[in-house]
Design an enzyme around this catalytic site. Structure first.
Site, mmCIF file in Angstrom:
data_model
loop_
_atom_site.group_PDB
_atom_site.id
_atom_site.type_symbol
_atom_site.label_atom_id
_atom_site.label_comp_id
_atom_site.label_asym_id
_atom_site.label_seq_id
_atom_site.Cartn_x
_atom_site.Cartn_y
_atom_site.Cartn_z
ATOM 1 N N LYS A 22 0.838 -1.213 0.000
ATOM 2 C CA LYS A 22 0.000 0.000 0.000
ATOM 3 C C LYS A 22 0.868 1.256 0.000
ATOM 4 C CE LYS A 22 -1.774 1.781 3.968
ATOM 5 N NZ LYS A 22 -1.539 3.236 4.096
ATOM 6 N N ASN A 23 1.846 1.301 0.897
ATOM 7 C CA ASN A 23 2.623 2.532 1.033
ATOM 8 C C ASN A 23 3.573 2.752 -0.139
ATOM 9 O OD1 ASN A 23 1.284 3.023 3.364
ATOM 10 N ND2 ASN A 23 3.025 2.663 4.741
ATOM 11 N N CYS A 115 -5.188 12.768 12.162
ATOM 12 C CA CYS A 115 -5.817 11.468 12.383
ATOM 13 C C CYS A 115 -5.531 11.020 13.801
ATOM 14 C CB CYS A 115 -5.374 10.452 11.354
ATOM 15 S SG CYS A 115 -3.667 10.012 11.492
ATOM 16 N N ARG A 120 0.144 14.893 12.639
ATOM 17 C CA ARG A 120 0.643 14.663 11.286
ATOM 18 C C ARG A 120 0.818 15.939 10.453
ATOM 19 N NH1 ARG A 120 -1.085 8.786 9.411
ATOM 20 N NH2 ARG A 120 0.945 9.005 8.486
ATOM 21 N N ASP A 306 4.417 0.966 12.106
ATOM 22 C CA ASP A 306 3.232 0.282 11.571
ATOM 23 C C ASP A 306 3.127 -1.180 12.026
ATOM 24 O OD1 ASP A 306 2.470 2.585 10.323
ATOM 25 O OD2 ASP A 306 2.967 1.942 8.283
ATOM 26 N N ARG A 398 -8.733 -0.270 4.462
ATOM 27 C CA ARG A 398 -7.857 0.737 3.857
ATOM 28 C C ARG A 398 -6.516 0.117 3.472
ATOM 29 N NH1 ARG A 398 -6.079 4.634 7.662
ATOM 30 N NH2 ARG A 398 -4.678 4.906 5.927
HETATM 31 C C1 UD1 Z 1 4.240 7.005 6.167
HETATM 32 C C2 UD1 Z 1 3.337 5.805 6.018
HETATM 33 C C3 UD1 Z 1 2.763 5.376 7.377
HETATM 34 C C4 UD1 Z 1 3.894 5.191 8.398
HETATM 35 C C5 UD1 Z 1 4.797 6.406 8.436
HETATM 36 C C6 UD1 Z 1 6.020 6.214 9.322
HETATM 37 C C7 UD1 Z 1 2.407 6.045 3.794
HETATM 38 C C8 UD1 Z 1 1.192 6.277 2.951
HETATM 39 N N1 UD1 Z 1 2.242 6.138 5.128
HETATM 40 O O1 UD1 Z 1 3.442 8.104 6.616
HETATM 41 O O2 UD1 Z 1 2.060 4.167 7.191
HETATM 42 O O3 UD1 Z 1 3.335 4.985 9.676
HETATM 43 O O4 UD1 Z 1 5.275 6.716 7.102
HETATM 44 O O5 UD1 Z 1 6.740 5.105 8.914
HETATM 45 O O6 UD1 Z 1 3.475 5.751 3.289
HETATM 46 N N2 UD1 Z 1 6.533 14.786 10.356
HETATM 47 C C9 UD1 Z 1 6.720 16.110 10.614
HETATM 48 N N3 UD1 Z 1 6.580 16.998 9.577
HETATM 49 C C10 UD1 Z 1 6.270 16.602 8.315
HETATM 50 C C11 UD1 Z 1 6.082 15.220 8.071
HETATM 51 C C12 UD1 Z 1 6.220 14.336 9.108
HETATM 52 O O7 UD1 Z 1 7.008 16.502 11.746
HETATM 53 O O8 UD1 Z 1 6.173 17.449 7.427
HETATM 54 C C13 UD1 Z 1 6.679 13.796 11.455
HETATM 55 C C14 UD1 Z 1 5.419 12.982 11.715
HETATM 56 O O9 UD1 Z 1 4.528 13.673 12.563
HETATM 57 C C15 UD1 Z 1 5.990 11.739 12.355
HETATM 58 C C16 UD1 Z 1 7.304 11.550 11.592
HETATM 59 O O10 UD1 Z 1 7.623 12.833 11.047
HETATM 60 O O11 UD1 Z 1 6.296 11.994 13.708
HETATM 61 C C17 UD1 Z 1 7.289 10.523 10.493
HETATM 62 O O12 UD1 Z 1 6.173 10.749 9.654
HETATM 63 P P1 UD1 Z 1 6.219 10.451 8.111
HETATM 64 O O13 UD1 Z 1 7.378 9.561 7.783
HETATM 65 O O14 UD1 Z 1 6.103 11.721 7.360
HETATM 66 O O15 UD1 Z 1 4.868 9.636 7.902
HETATM 67 P P2 UD1 Z 1 4.048 9.568 6.562
HETATM 68 O O16 UD1 Z 1 4.988 9.702 5.432
HETATM 69 O O17 UD1 Z 1 2.890 10.500 6.629
#
Ligand code: UD1
Length: 420
Positions: A22-23, A115, A120, A306, A398
């Site tokens: 999925k990711n 969420c 996020r 995850d 999902r």
């Molecule tokens: C992706 C995955 C999700 C997984 C996560 C962490 C997908 C669709 N989803 O989510 O399943 O749980 O990686 O492995 O691929 N953060 C910030 N600022 C930002 C972006 C992120 O502070 O602009 C923080 C987040 O709050 C979190 C951390 O960085 O604490 C990691 O998040 P991130 O790797 O961005 O998660 P996703 O890419 O949204």
């Protein structure tokens, strides 16, 4: 809303085919916006998130065909303004921002909603795009981005909790069609980022270093349509591995990639679970004496956030104390209270859950709160005595392809109860 009715106490045995990731597929779907030519993606899991992303691509003007496994996208004529409500609902859709900006030099996308697992933010995505010369305004819930002179630069993407996976995907995609060279430092190293880079390179992009913390992208003028097969879902594989271990059975995961599952397999082995690695498959056999293990979630190649909930469900059965520390998302312990309804002994202390395992679990009605929490409840329900009803399994739909069908084929007594 559908629920699952589970008769516990069964032992899982047999083989299960692991679906596409999925990711990995969500950002790859977004990457099809980078070309006017047709892209064909194979081994696509039939998930509600994927169908949702199909709708988003369609709303942008792309022609999309999905037969439940192969996806064809032709984004010949697209607009840079995404449907507010569609995008707001799915966090993963933020990764259309990078490719829209690269292709059209202009994009308007709604801010993704928060969420239950945390706020996020997308500040790192926006910081990275600004560094490439993008003007960004946030107004009335929309991100308005404009980059007439999108150009390569040095982008540092490390945040409070380490690198960002979708942030890396966004900058990577934007940089493919930017002028000059982009170097992403503190890039996410997840296999899904590597799969995206493979897809982009096949399209004609020039990306080096994906899978390491430094990725270099040399911008090109245009990209072409390609065919690509998505990597297997390491989280689905890990979930079935834990389910096998928790049920006391033996399950072979067909198509799983052990090289993507290092930290998970290492912890399972430490807990006493038997693991046999063969080319193209992985067999998981229950431990004769399940032992408690401590886990701290980290960016790849550390233990994945995850898989945290599923491991917690397993640790509820290991006699002794295990400490599970969540370092990626601030409120990702919603499943703990639901596991306690089944008789688990779990205390939350800041970012850590203290699990005193070994007490027998017994069935109850529980509520799924997010995707991986739901998987943990299904695992615990199968291990508990009596009947467990897991409500709100739309969360599971999902991210897990026909989970109840796959589990039933392994011997679980599980059925979907359609909601009113
Ligand atoms: C992706 C995955 C999700 C997984 C996560 C962490 C997908 C669709 N989803 O989510 O399943 O749980 O990686 O492995 O691929 N953060 C910030 N600022 C930002 C972006 C992120 O502070 O602009 C923080 C987040 O709050 C979190 C951390 O960085 O604490 C990691 O998040 P991130 O790797 O961005 O998660 P996703 O890419 O949204």
């Amino acid at each position: 809303m559908d629920s699952f009715l589970i008769e516990g106490g069964t032992t899982l045995r047999g083989e299960v085919q692991i679906s596409g990731s999925k990711n990995a597929v969500l950002p790859i779907m977004a990457a099809t916006l980078l070309t006017a030519e047709t892209c064909v993606i194979r081994h696509v899991p039939d998930l509600s998130d994927v169908r949702f992303m199909c709708q988003i691509l369609t709303s942008l003007g792309a022609e999309v065909e999905f037969d439940g496994s192969t996806l064809k996208v032709r984004a010949a004529n697209i607009t840079g303004t995404g449907d507010y409500d569609l995008i707001r609902k799915m966090r993963g859709s933020i990764c259309i921002l990078g490719p829209l900006l690269a292709r059209l030099r202009k994009a308007t996308v709604s801010l993704p909603g928060g969420c239950v697992i945390g706020t996020r933010p997308i500040d790192l995505h926006l910081k990275g795009l600004r560094t490439l010369g993008t003007q960004i305004r946030i107004e009335a819930g929309y991100v308005h981005a404009e980059a007439p002179d999108l150009s390569g630069s040095l982008v540092f993407l490390g945040g409070r909790a380490g690198p960002t996976v979708l942030g890396t995907a966004n900058i990577l995609m934007a940089a493919t069609l930017a002028e000059g060279v982009t170097v992403i430092e503190s890039a996410a190293c997840e296999p899904e980022v590597v799969d995206l880079a493979d897809f982009l390179n096949a399209m004609g992009a020039r990306i080096q270093g994906a899978g390491s913390p430094t990725i270099t992208v040399t911008g090109v003028r245009e990209l072409r349509g390609v065919e690509h097969e998505v990597i297997p879902d390491r989280i689905e594989a890990g979930t079935f591995a834990v389910a096998a271990a928790a049920s006391g059975g033996e399950v072979t995961l067909r198509g799983a990639r052990p090289d993507h599952l290092g930290a998970v397999l290492d912890k399972l082995q430490e807990a006493g679970v038997r693991i046999t690695r063969r080319a193209g498959a992985l067999t998981i056999g229950a431990a004769s004496n399940l032992k408690p293990v401590d886990i701290t979630t980290m960016p790849y190649s550390g233990f994945p956030t995850d898989m945290q909930a599923q491991l917690m469900a397993l640790m509820c059965q290991a006699p002794g104390t295990s400490i599970i520390t969540e370092r990626i998302f601030e409120s990702r312990f919603m499943h703990a209270a639901e596991l306690m309804r089944l008789g688990a002994d779990i205390g939350i202390e800041g970012p850590s859950a203290i699990v005193k395992g070994g007490a027998p679990l017994s069935g109850a009605e529980v509520m799924a709160s997010d995707l991986r929490a739901s998987a943990a409840l299904v695992i615990a329900g199968m291990a508990a005595s009596g009947t467990t009803q897991v409500h709100r399994v739309y969360h599971l739909d999902r991210g897990y392809e026909r989970m109840e069908v796959k589990l039933e084929a392994l011997g679980a007594r599980i059925q979907r109860v359609p909601g009113e």
